[in-house]
Scaffold this motif. Structure first.
Motif, mmCIF file in Angstrom:
data_model
loop_
_atom_site.group_PDB
_atom_site.id
_atom_site.type_symbol
_atom_site.label_atom_id
_atom_site.label_comp_id
_atom_site.label_asym_id
_atom_site.label_seq_id
_atom_site.Cartn_x
_atom_site.Cartn_y
_atom_site.Cartn_z
ATOM 1 N N UNK A 183 -9.979 7.950 0.002
ATOM 2 C CA UNK A 183 -11.170 7.737 0.833
ATOM 3 C C UNK A 183 -11.524 8.991 1.622
ATOM 4 N N UNK A 184 -10.516 9.694 2.130
ATOM 5 C CA UNK A 184 -10.783 10.934 2.855
ATOM 6 C C UNK A 184 -11.260 12.043 1.916
ATOM 7 N N UNK B 65 0.831 -1.209 0.000
ATOM 8 C CA UNK B 65 0.000 0.000 0.000
ATOM 9 C C UNK B 65 0.869 1.265 0.000
ATOM 10 N N UNK B 66 0.431 2.262 -0.736
ATOM 11 C CA UNK B 66 1.195 3.509 -0.832
ATOM 12 C C UNK B 66 0.520 4.653 -0.093
ATOM 13 N N UNK B 67 -0.647 4.433 0.446
ATOM 14 C CA UNK B 67 -1.351 5.495 1.135
ATOM 15 C C UNK B 67 -2.329 6.240 0.247
ATOM 16 N N UNK B 68 -2.326 5.946 -1.058
ATOM 17 C CA UNK B 68 -3.218 6.647 -1.976
ATOM 18 C C UNK B 68 -4.675 6.301 -1.707
ATOM 19 N N UNK B 69 -4.947 5.063 -1.293
ATOM 20 C CA UNK B 69 -6.331 4.661 -1.030
ATOM 21 C C UNK B 69 -6.903 5.412 0.164
ATOM 22 N N UNK C 191 -14.678 11.147 0.641
ATOM 23 C CA UNK C 191 -15.599 10.713 1.686
ATOM 24 C C UNK C 191 -15.892 11.845 2.642
ATOM 25 N N UNK C 192 -15.065 11.955 3.668
ATOM 26 C CA UNK C 192 -15.301 12.939 4.727
ATOM 27 C C UNK C 192 -15.100 14.373 4.250
ATOM 28 N N UNK C 193 -14.181 14.584 3.289
ATOM 29 C CA UNK C 193 -13.861 15.940 2.836
ATOM 30 C C UNK C 193 -14.319 16.202 1.410
ATOM 31 N N UNK C 194 -15.403 15.563 0.991
ATOM 32 C CA UNK C 194 -15.859 15.737 -0.389
ATOM 33 C C UNK C 194 -16.381 17.154 -0.639
ATOM 34 N N UNK C 195 -17.029 17.769 0.332
ATOM 35 C CA UNK C 195 -17.559 19.117 0.132
ATOM 36 C C UNK C 195 -16.442 20.150 -0.047
ATOM 37 N N UNK C 196 -15.419 20.205 0.817
ATOM 38 C CA UNK C 196 -14.325 21.149 0.557
ATOM 39 C C UNK C 196 -13.595 20.855 -0.758
ATOM 40 N N UNK C 197 -13.483 19.588 -1.120
ATOM 41 C CA UNK C 197 -12.834 19.213 -2.378
ATOM 42 C C UNK C 197 -13.617 19.775 -3.569
#
Length: 164
Positions: free
Chosen positions: A130-131, A122-126, A134-140
Motif C-alpha cells: 500500500x505504501x 498478516x505478514x506486513x506485505x499488504x 500509494x504514497x511512494x509510487x513516484x519514487x518507486x
C-alpha cells in the motif's frame, strides 16, 4: 532444532563453500544462488514468509542475475572454461547432485510442520504494498526507470557502444 533446519543449513553452507572453492567464476555465481535459496528456505521454515519471498526475488533473482551478467560482460579469450564438460562421468555426477538437492528441498517441504492458525496471519506485505503503490509510487517508478536506463546502458556498452 529439527532435522529440516540442519538440512537447509547444510545446503546453505555447501553453496557458500562452492562460492569460495570453485575455480570457475560462473560456477561460483551459481553456487551463490544455491546459498541464497538455502537462506530463503530457512526464512520460509521459521515462518517469515515475506522475508523468504524478498530473499528469493531480490537476492536469488536480481542480484544473482546481475552478478552473472557482469561476469558474462567481461572479456576473456574463450568461454570454454565456463561451459560444463561434456564427459559422461561429470554429467552423471552433476545429475546426481542436482537430484539430491531437489530431493532434500522436497523432503524439507514435506516434513516441515504446518503451524496452526498461521495461514491467515498478516505478514506486513499488504502494508508495504500500500505504501509502495500509494504514497511512494513516484519514487518507486523513478527507481524502476533508472534501473531500466542502467540496463540499456550496460547492453550498449557490451555491444561496443555503436547505437547504429
Amino acid at each position: 532444532m529439527s532435522f529440516i533446519f540442519y538440512v537447509l543449513a547444510a545446503i546453505t553452507v555447501i553453496g557458500a563453500l562452492g562460492v569460495v572453492l570453485s575455480p570457475n567464476v560462473v560456477h561460483s555465481a551459481l553456487f551463490l544462488v544455491v546459498s541464497f535459496i538455502g537462506v530463503a528456505s530457512m526464512y520460509f521454515y521459521i515462518g517469515a514468509e515475506f522475508l523468504g519471498a524478498v530473499q528469493l526475488m531480490v537476492y536469488s533473482g536480481a542480484v544473482a542475475v546481475l552478478i552473472v551478467m557482469a561476469i558474462m560482460l567481461t572479456r576473456r579469450d574463450s568461454m570454454a572454461h565456463s561451459n560444463p564438460s561434456q564427459k559422461l562421468f561429470r554429467r552423471v555426477v552433476t545429475g546426481l547432485l542436482a537430484g539430491g538437492f531437489f530431493f532434500l528441498m522436497g523432503l524439507g517441504i514435506v516434513l516441515a510442520p504446518m503451524p496452526d492458525g498461521m495461514l491467515g496471519a498478516p505478514t506486513g506485505a499488504h502494508e508495504i504494498a500500500a505504501l509502495m503503490l500509494g504514497a511512494y509510487v513516484l519514487p518507486f517508478e523513478i527507481g524502476a526507470v533508472l534501473l531500466l536506463a542502467a540496463m540499456i546502458g550496460a547492453l550498449l556498452l557490451a555491444r561496443g557502444g555503436d547505437a547504429a
